[in-house]
Design a protein around this motif. Sequence first.
Motif: not given
Length: 330
Positions: A131-159
């Motif tokens: 529903f993110d494309s249709f309704l305003p949602t707060d992504s910070s209220l969801r499970d942030i496991g995938e967000a942590r993984g993305a943060f690690t991946t992009l941090t490694e890319l920049l380093s």
Amino acid sequence: MKNLSLMLLILSLSLTTGCSWLGWGDEEQTEEDSAGLTEKDFYERIQSSLNASNWTVAISNLQLLESQFPFGKYAEQGQLELIYAQYKSGDYESSIASADRFIRLHPQHPNVDYAFYVKGLSEISQTGGFFDSFLPTDSSLRDIGEARGAFTTLTELLSRFPESPYAADARKRLISLRNRLARAEIHVANYYFTRGAYLAAANRGRFVVENFQQSPAVPDGLAVMAQAYYLLEMKELADNSVEVLVANYPEHPSLDSNGQFDFERRLLADQDSWLDKVSFGVLKRIKPPSFDSRAVYDKVTREAELGNGDQSQQENKRSIWSLLTFGLLN
């Protein structure tokens, strides 16, 4: 007997046509079509599928290309394009697995930064909802496991590849991920207030202040620390947190006009609940502290609210003819 044979023939033809219409047997057809093709011809056919955004056919052909020409000229490039095609088709788990495989097999490849980048995009896409494309949602209220993984991946890319052509976009996405992770910590701290776990709430606030500096959640992290230490009767630590909050974020909603942190006001409900009214105030419900100052310090949230305000003002200015004709006579 003839009628029965005719009916069986029609039924078999219908089933065959139905399977073909549903797409069953496409793999066998793809393998037959690819028989006798050279690696270059096969790769050019894959490119036409990619350019036409026919991701399903492209994925099947890329997998066939790797199986038929595992050490060919286009093998490694085909693996990279398989990562991209799986990402575009919405199969994020397969895209992440293909990216990990490429990084493991070709760590010195000149385009391995692309594998990191698309892997990070797939992990970010996994954090979204339908529903993110249709309704305003707060992504910070969801499970942030995938967000942590993305943060690690992009941090490694920049380093590892600071001069990569994908570095600029990766930095922007890292800022968004950092803000989301920090806000999720504040949500957890607010939950700890409801459970009476004040020490755990104070630790969450301190974690935000120490590890997510310059994020919009830092003011709330300081407010969480001040309130939690106050409830733990650690006056010195509470005063230190308030002092830092006043010096750096004087517009925080928890501060009054005199710059004082009103601890007690945040422990009372803004209005009486039905339980208060029924019991004539005997069973007065205490509202736990909760901090969320994104409307003040988060640029994205503030711009969204300003945009909604402008839109509501425009709607208020619409004439009666515009309302009756649904905007045709505006």
